[in-house]
Motif scaffolding. Sequence first.
Motif, PDB file in Angstrom:
ATOM      1  N   THR A  28      -0.009   6.988  -3.563  1.00  0.00           N
ATOM      2  CA  THR A  28       1.329   6.440  -3.377  1.00  0.00           C
ATOM      3  C   THR A  28       2.078   6.399  -4.704  1.00  0.00           C
ATOM      4  O   THR A  28       1.483   6.138  -5.760  1.00  0.00           O
ATOM      5  CB  THR A  28       1.243   5.025  -2.777  1.00  0.00           C
ATOM      6  OG1 THR A  28       0.666   5.105  -1.475  1.00  0.00           O
ATOM      7  CG2 THR A  28       2.612   4.383  -2.656  1.00  0.00           C
ATOM      8  N   ARG A  80       5.401   4.349   9.552  1.00  0.00           N
ATOM      9  CA  ARG A  80       4.129   3.731   9.185  1.00  0.00           C
ATOM     10  C   ARG A  80       3.473   3.092  10.414  1.00  0.00           C
ATOM     11  O   ARG A  80       4.158   2.460  11.220  1.00  0.00           O
ATOM     12  CB  ARG A  80       4.335   2.657   8.118  1.00  0.00           C
ATOM     13  CG  ARG A  80       4.987   3.138   6.837  1.00  0.00           C
ATOM     14  CD  ARG A  80       4.189   4.214   6.142  1.00  0.00           C
ATOM     15  NE  ARG A  80       4.745   4.555   4.834  1.00  0.00           N
ATOM     16  CZ  ARG A  80       4.437   5.629   4.157  1.00  0.00           C
ATOM     17  NH1 ARG A  80       3.583   6.518   4.659  1.00  0.00           N
ATOM     18  NH2 ARG A  80       4.981   5.859   2.973  1.00  0.00           N
ATOM     19  N   VAL A 129       7.199   2.094  -4.972  1.00  0.00           N
ATOM     20  CA  VAL A 129       6.826   0.820  -4.356  1.00  0.00           C
ATOM     21  C   VAL A 129       7.453  -0.342  -5.126  1.00  0.00           C
ATOM     22  O   VAL A 129       8.016  -1.273  -4.536  1.00  0.00           O
ATOM     23  CB  VAL A 129       5.286   0.679  -4.306  1.00  0.00           C
ATOM     24  CG1 VAL A 129       4.876  -0.759  -3.981  1.00  0.00           C
ATOM     25  CG2 VAL A 129       4.705   1.630  -3.278  1.00  0.00           C
ATOM     26  N   SER A 180       0.798  -1.225   0.000  1.00  0.00           N
ATOM     27  CA  SER A 180       0.000   0.000   0.000  1.00  0.00           C
ATOM     28  C   SER A 180       0.827   1.270   0.000  1.00  0.00           C
ATOM     29  O   SER A 180       0.353   2.310  -0.452  1.00  0.00           O
ATOM     30  CB  SER A 180      -0.926   0.018   1.226  1.00  0.00           C
ATOM     31  OG  SER A 180      -1.837  -1.060   1.173  1.00  0.00           O
ATOM     32  N   TRP A 181       2.054   1.178   0.506  1.00  0.00           N
ATOM     33  CA  TRP A 181       2.852   2.393   0.656  1.00  0.00           C
ATOM     34  C   TRP A 181       4.333   2.078   0.569  1.00  0.00           C
ATOM     35  O   TRP A 181       4.745   0.920   0.526  1.00  0.00           O
ATOM     36  CB  TRP A 181       2.516   3.095   1.964  1.00  0.00           C
ATOM     37  CG  TRP A 181       2.526   2.214   3.209  1.00  0.00           C
ATOM     38  CD1 TRP A 181       3.389   1.198   3.510  1.00  0.00           C
ATOM     39  CD2 TRP A 181       1.612   2.289   4.305  1.00  0.00           C
ATOM     40  NE1 TRP A 181       3.087   0.652   4.725  1.00  0.00           N
ATOM     41  CE2 TRP A 181       2.002   1.301   5.240  1.00  0.00           C
ATOM     42  CE3 TRP A 181       0.522   3.112   4.605  1.00  0.00           C
ATOM     43  CZ2 TRP A 181       1.330   1.099   6.455  1.00  0.00           C
ATOM     44  CZ3 TRP A 181      -0.146   2.913   5.809  1.00  0.00           C
ATOM     45  CH2 TRP A 181       0.245   1.917   6.715  1.00  0.00           C
ATOM     46  N   THR A 182       5.143   3.124   0.527  1.00  0.00           N
ATOM     47  CA  THR A 182       6.590   2.960   0.560  1.00  0.00           C
ATOM     48  C   THR A 182       7.029   2.706   1.996  1.00  0.00           C
ATOM     49  O   THR A 182       6.299   2.954   2.954  1.00  0.00           O
ATOM     50  CB  THR A 182       7.290   4.215   0.021  1.00  0.00           C
ATOM     51  OG1 THR A 182       6.793   5.370   0.721  1.00  0.00           O
ATOM     52  CG2 THR A 182       7.039   4.371  -1.475  1.00  0.00           C
ATOM     53  N   SER A 235       4.625  -2.490   3.010  1.00  0.00           N
ATOM     54  CA  SER A 235       5.310  -1.650   2.028  1.00  0.00           C
ATOM     55  C   SER A 235       5.801  -2.522   0.880  1.00  0.00           C
ATOM     56  O   SER A 235       5.775  -3.761   0.951  1.00  0.00           O
ATOM     57  CB  SER A 235       6.499  -0.951   2.690  1.00  0.00           C
ATOM     58  OG  SER A 235       7.493  -1.911   3.049  1.00  0.00           O
ATOM     59  N   VAL A 278      -1.942  -0.830  -4.223  1.00  0.00           N
ATOM     60  CA  VAL A 278      -1.149   0.382  -4.039  1.00  0.00           C
ATOM     61  C   VAL A 278      -2.115   1.564  -4.030  1.00  0.00           C
ATOM     62  O   VAL A 278      -2.914   1.741  -4.954  1.00  0.00           O
ATOM     63  CB  VAL A 278      -0.105   0.541  -5.155  1.00  0.00           C
ATOM     64  CG1 VAL A 278       0.759   1.770  -4.904  1.00  0.00           C
ATOM     65  CG2 VAL A 278       0.766  -0.719  -5.251  1.00  0.00           C
TER      66      VAL A 278
END
Length: 255
Positions: free
Chosen positions: A228, A196, A233, A189-191, A203, A224
Amino acid sequence: MRLTILGCAGSFPGPNTAASGYVIEADGFVLGLELGNGTLAQLQGLRSPFDLDALVLSHLHPDHCADVSALTVMRRYHPDPPYAVRPRRLPLYGPAETPTRLANAYAPHESERLETDLSDVYDFHTLKVGTVPIGPFEVTSFPMDHPTEAWGLRISSPTATIAYTGDSGPCAALDELADGVDVLLSEASWTDSPDRPPGVHLSGKQAGELAVRTGAGRLLLTHVAPWTDHGAVLAEARAVFSGAELVRQGAVYEI
């Protein structure tokens, strides 16, 4: 096995991209996996929603199940449904509160209370730790680390196995879920960042590390979030698992 991506945006639909939704097929059996915002439209562009033989929901956040309400309308009121050759009630597997939560989403007002029993449309089954047969598949459920009841799903046919993380933060069950699978369909979903919040998402780096630890044959990144940086990613994941791929809506993967 064949995996089709109906939607892959994380947390909410993105521009021209539906939220989570997948179709897995083997031996003529069509298994729906999630039906988030916008995915029913995508499904109709590929085939009739009445082709679904069963539907599995990993958890009950809207980006994974919102379009079940629309599917309910279609199955309940379609003027010419193919029930002469297919069962009327669709087998639906999900968390314990699935019948109540989906009914409330479909018709939450007291005046519609007679509409909130969806048992005429769905044959509900509760996901639990362990394995159940669904058509030609063996589906094994693992509890994930997420703010609501959420399940990772290991879907096996005689020829291949897909592990789907659903939504989860890092947890020990992910390693058991993904151990030696042909394909790991993992949220990213995120870097990666130490800031977080725990117990929510993975990630790109964490998804890649999971694939390496478990010996997954292939890593497909999904969920993702639209806000983002998708390239970042993917770069994180590829830094530890060189073959990582970002799925795209409409893509079909032969496994």
